[in-house]
Design a protein around this motif. Sequence first.
Motif, PDB file in Angstrom:
ATOM      1  N   THR A  36       0.857  -1.188   0.000  1.00 42.54           N
ATOM      2  CA  THR A  36       0.000   0.000   0.000  1.00 42.54           C
ATOM      3  C   THR A  36       0.889   1.234   0.000  1.00 42.54           C
ATOM      4  O   THR A  36       1.905   1.274   0.703  1.00 42.54           O
ATOM      5  CB  THR A  36      -0.913   0.016   1.247  1.00 42.54           C
ATOM      6  N   VAL A  37       0.493   2.226  -0.798  1.00 41.62           N
ATOM      7  CA  VAL A  37       1.212   3.501  -0.858  1.00 41.62           C
ATOM      8  C   VAL A  37       0.212   4.603  -0.527  1.00 41.62           C
ATOM      9  O   VAL A  37      -0.886   4.644  -1.093  1.00 41.62           O
ATOM     10  CB  VAL A  37       1.823   3.732  -2.264  1.00 41.62           C
ATOM     11  N   GLN A  38       0.570   5.478   0.407  1.00 37.58           N
ATOM     12  CA  GLN A  38      -0.320   6.564   0.815  1.00 37.58           C
ATOM     13  C   GLN A  38      -0.443   7.605  -0.292  1.00 37.58           C
ATOM     14  O   GLN A  38       0.531   7.935  -0.957  1.00 37.58           O
ATOM     15  CB  GLN A  38       0.188   7.229   2.097  1.00 37.58           C
ATOM     16  N   GLY A  39      -1.668   8.128  -0.460  1.00 37.85           N
ATOM     17  CA  GLY A  39      -1.917   9.186  -1.429  1.00 37.85           C
ATOM     18  C   GLY A  39      -1.666  10.555  -0.819  1.00 37.85           C
ATOM     19  O   GLY A  39      -1.287  10.672   0.351  1.00 37.85           O
ATOM     20  N   ASN A  40      -1.928  11.599  -1.592  1.00 37.41           N
ATOM     21  CA  ASN A  40      -1.678  12.968  -1.139  1.00 37.41           C
ATOM     22  C   ASN A  40      -2.953  13.757  -0.878  1.00 37.41           C
ATOM     23  O   ASN A  40      -2.949  14.981  -0.943  1.00 37.41           O
ATOM     24  CB  ASN A  40      -0.812  13.703  -2.160  1.00 37.41           C
ATOM     25  N   GLY A  41      -4.077  13.069  -0.628  1.00 36.85           N
ATOM     26  CA  GLY A  41      -5.316  13.771  -0.289  1.00 36.85           C
ATOM     27  C   GLY A  41      -5.884  14.515  -1.482  1.00 36.85           C
ATOM     28  O   GLY A  41      -6.196  13.930  -2.499  1.00 36.85           O
ATOM     29  N   THR A  42      -5.992  15.828  -1.342  1.00 37.46           N
ATOM     30  CA  THR A  42      -6.487  16.672  -2.431  1.00 37.46           C
ATOM     31  C   THR A  42      -5.380  17.644  -2.812  1.00 37.46           C
ATOM     32  O   THR A  42      -4.864  18.376  -1.967  1.00 37.46           O
ATOM     33  CB  THR A  42      -7.752  17.451  -1.995  1.00 37.46           C
ATOM     34  N   THR A  43      -5.020  17.612  -4.089  1.00 39.33           N
ATOM     35  CA  THR A  43      -3.963  18.486  -4.586  1.00 39.33           C
ATOM     36  C   THR A  43      -4.130  18.670  -6.090  1.00 39.33           C
ATOM     37  O   THR A  43      -4.607  17.769  -6.778  1.00 39.33           O
ATOM     38  CB  THR A  43      -2.554  17.935  -4.266  1.00 39.33           C
ATOM     39  N   SER A  44      -3.758  19.823  -6.579  1.00 35.86           N
ATOM     40  CA  SER A  44      -3.795  20.078  -8.016  1.00 35.86           C
ATOM     41  C   SER A  44      -2.434  19.797  -8.644  1.00 35.86           C
ATOM     42  O   SER A  44      -2.257  19.929  -9.849  1.00 35.86           O
ATOM     43  CB  SER A  44      -4.226  21.523  -8.297  1.00 35.86           C
ATOM     44  N   LEU A  45      -1.478  19.390  -7.803  1.00 38.02           N
ATOM     45  CA  LEU A  45      -0.129  19.112  -8.294  1.00 38.02           C
ATOM     46  C   LEU A  45      -0.009  17.670  -8.767  1.00 38.02           C
ATOM     47  O   LEU A  45      -0.673  16.766  -8.258  1.00 38.02           O
ATOM     48  CB  LEU A  45       0.895  19.359  -7.189  1.00 38.02           C
ATOM     49  N   SER A  46       0.871  17.462  -9.702  1.00 35.73           N
ATOM     50  CA  SER A  46       1.180  16.117 -10.190  1.00 35.73           C
ATOM     51  C   SER A  46       2.098  15.419  -9.189  1.00 35.73           C
ATOM     52  O   SER A  46       2.994  16.049  -8.623  1.00 35.73           O
ATOM     53  CB  SER A  46       1.872  16.230 -11.551  1.00 35.73           C
ATOM     54  N   HIS A  47       1.861  14.120  -8.954  1.00 33.84           N
ATOM     55  CA  HIS A  47       2.710  13.337  -8.063  1.00 33.84           C
ATOM     56  C   HIS A  47       3.101  12.029  -8.742  1.00 33.84           C
ATOM     57  O   HIS A  47       2.278  11.386  -9.382  1.00 33.84           O
ATOM     58  CB  HIS A  47       1.997  13.018  -6.744  1.00 33.84           C
ATOM     59  N   THR A  48       4.367  11.657  -8.565  1.00 35.30           N
ATOM     60  CA  THR A  48       4.857  10.380  -9.071  1.00 35.30           C
ATOM     61  C   THR A  48       5.071   9.462  -7.882  1.00 35.30           C
ATOM     62  O   THR A  48       5.662   9.861  -6.879  1.00 35.30           O
ATOM     63  CB  THR A  48       6.173  10.559  -9.852  1.00 35.30           C
ATOM     64  N   TYR A  49       4.564   8.246  -8.006  1.00 34.07           N
ATOM     65  CA  TYR A  49       4.635   7.256  -6.933  1.00 34.07           C
ATOM     66  C   TYR A  49       5.434   6.052  -7.413  1.00 34.07           C
ATOM     67  O   TYR A  49       5.551   5.805  -8.618  1.00 34.07           O
ATOM     68  CB  TYR A  49       3.225   6.779  -6.550  1.00 34.07           C
ATOM     69  N   GLN A  50       5.953   5.308  -6.452  1.00 37.01           N
ATOM     70  CA  GLN A  50       6.615   4.061  -6.806  1.00 37.01           C
ATOM     71  C   GLN A  50       6.481   3.060  -5.673  1.00 37.01           C
ATOM     72  O   GLN A  50       6.323   3.426  -4.515  1.00 37.01           O
ATOM     73  CB  GLN A  50       8.084   4.264  -7.162  1.00 37.01           C
ATOM     74  N   ALA A  51       6.532   1.793  -6.064  1.00 35.49           N
ATOM     75  CA  ALA A  51       6.481   0.693  -5.108  1.00 35.49           C
ATOM     76  C   ALA A  51       7.283  -0.458  -5.702  1.00 35.49           C
ATOM     77  O   ALA A  51       7.480  -0.524  -6.922  1.00 35.49           O
ATOM     78  CB  ALA A  51       5.040   0.257  -4.858  1.00 35.49           C
ATOM     79  N   TYR A  52       7.762  -1.343  -4.838  1.00 35.88           N
ATOM     80  CA  TYR A  52       8.525  -2.508  -5.289  1.00 35.88           C
ATOM     81  C   TYR A  52       7.769  -3.786  -4.960  1.00 35.88           C
ATOM     82  O   TYR A  52       7.148  -3.896  -3.912  1.00 35.88           O
ATOM     83  CB  TYR A  52       9.891  -2.574  -4.591  1.00 35.88           C
ATOM     84  N   ASP A  53       7.856  -4.723  -5.881  1.00 39.66           N
ATOM     85  CA  ASP A  53       7.430  -6.093  -5.615  1.00 39.66           C
ATOM     86  C   ASP A  53       8.722  -6.868  -5.432  1.00 39.66           C
ATOM     87  O   ASP A  53       9.408  -7.190  -6.410  1.00 39.66           O
ATOM     88  CB  ASP A  53       6.612  -6.653  -6.775  1.00 39.66           C
ATOM     89  N   ASP A  54       9.087  -7.133  -4.171  1.00 38.22           N
ATOM     90  CA  ASP A  54      10.354  -7.803  -3.873  1.00 38.22           C
ATOM     91  C   ASP A  54      10.285  -9.314  -4.027  1.00 38.22           C
ATOM     92  O   ASP A  54      11.308  -9.985  -3.971  1.00 38.22           O
ATOM     93  CB  ASP A  54      10.820  -7.460  -2.456  1.00 38.22           C
ATOM     94  N   LYS A  55       9.082  -9.847  -4.229  1.00 34.75           N
ATOM     95  CA  LYS A  55       8.944 -11.296  -4.377  1.00 34.75           C
ATOM     96  C   LYS A  55       8.051 -11.623  -5.572  1.00 34.75           C
ATOM     97  O   LYS A  55       7.002 -12.250  -5.432  1.00 34.75           O
ATOM     98  CB  LYS A  55       8.374 -11.904  -3.098  1.00 34.75           C
ATOM     99  N   PRO A  56       8.455 -11.175  -6.781  1.00 35.15           N
ATOM    100  CA  PRO A  56       7.625 -11.481  -7.941  1.00 35.15           C
ATOM    101  C   PRO A  56       7.617 -12.979  -8.225  1.00 35.15           C
ATOM    102  O   PRO A  56       8.487 -13.716  -7.755  1.00 35.15           O
ATOM    103  CB  PRO A  56       8.299 -10.708  -9.079  1.00 35.15           C
ATOM    104  N   LEU A  57       6.631 -13.386  -8.985  1.00 37.11           N
ATOM    105  CA  LEU A  57       6.515 -14.787  -9.365  1.00 37.11           C
ATOM    106  C   LEU A  57       7.456 -15.084 -10.528  1.00 37.11           C
ATOM    107  O   LEU A  57       7.719 -14.216 -11.362  1.00 37.11           O
ATOM    108  CB  LEU A  57       5.073 -15.079  -9.780  1.00 37.11           C
ATOM    109  N   ASN A  58       7.941 -16.304 -10.580  1.00 38.32           N
ATOM    110  CA  ASN A  58       8.746 -16.721 -11.720  1.00 38.32           C
ATOM    111  C   ASN A  58       7.777 -16.928 -12.881  1.00 38.32           C
ATOM    112  O   ASN A  58       6.827 -17.686 -12.772  1.00 38.32           O
ATOM    113  CB  ASN A  58       9.507 -18.004 -11.401  1.00 38.32           C
TER     114      ASN A  58
END
Length: 170
Positions: A36-58
Amino acid sequence: NKNSVLITWTTAAEQNNSHFDIERSADGKQYSKITTVQGNGTTSLSHTYQAYDDKPLNGLNYYRIKQYDADGKYAISDVRSLKMTLQNYVLKVYPNPAHSGISFTLSNYNGTALTAMLHDVSGKTVHEELIQMNAAGNYKLNLKSKLPAGVYFLKLKGDALSENIKVVVQ
């Protein structure tokens, strides 16, 4: 990114954005939340998010993002897929049972270093060291003293590597 997947996305603006759940599926039908990644509520600004999947499936991994509003309503993104060919490292401890020292081989591991920890059966760490990788893939723990006879667990942690193996000392 080696054996992990970097997921990135950008919002143009946000209104009552609570959070994002990143979900993964092996078949594109049944999804499970991986983070889960927290959002920024209400904003007119652009935001870039990222997350990792440290245990992807083969093999094939399907990803989607669920964006939740503060009131619990959600929207689901388009699905993106990625085929992973995970590095299949091979770990062998020798001799096992050990008498005077503990050695191991590690092949097909692309990291530059790893942490080796030796735990007794109660979980107490009896030895820990940082090991720099070498081309041969043969390593010996630099034990400060002879270990008492018993069962131990060697834990190796490094880039996309986390392995536990039982070692018997006679």
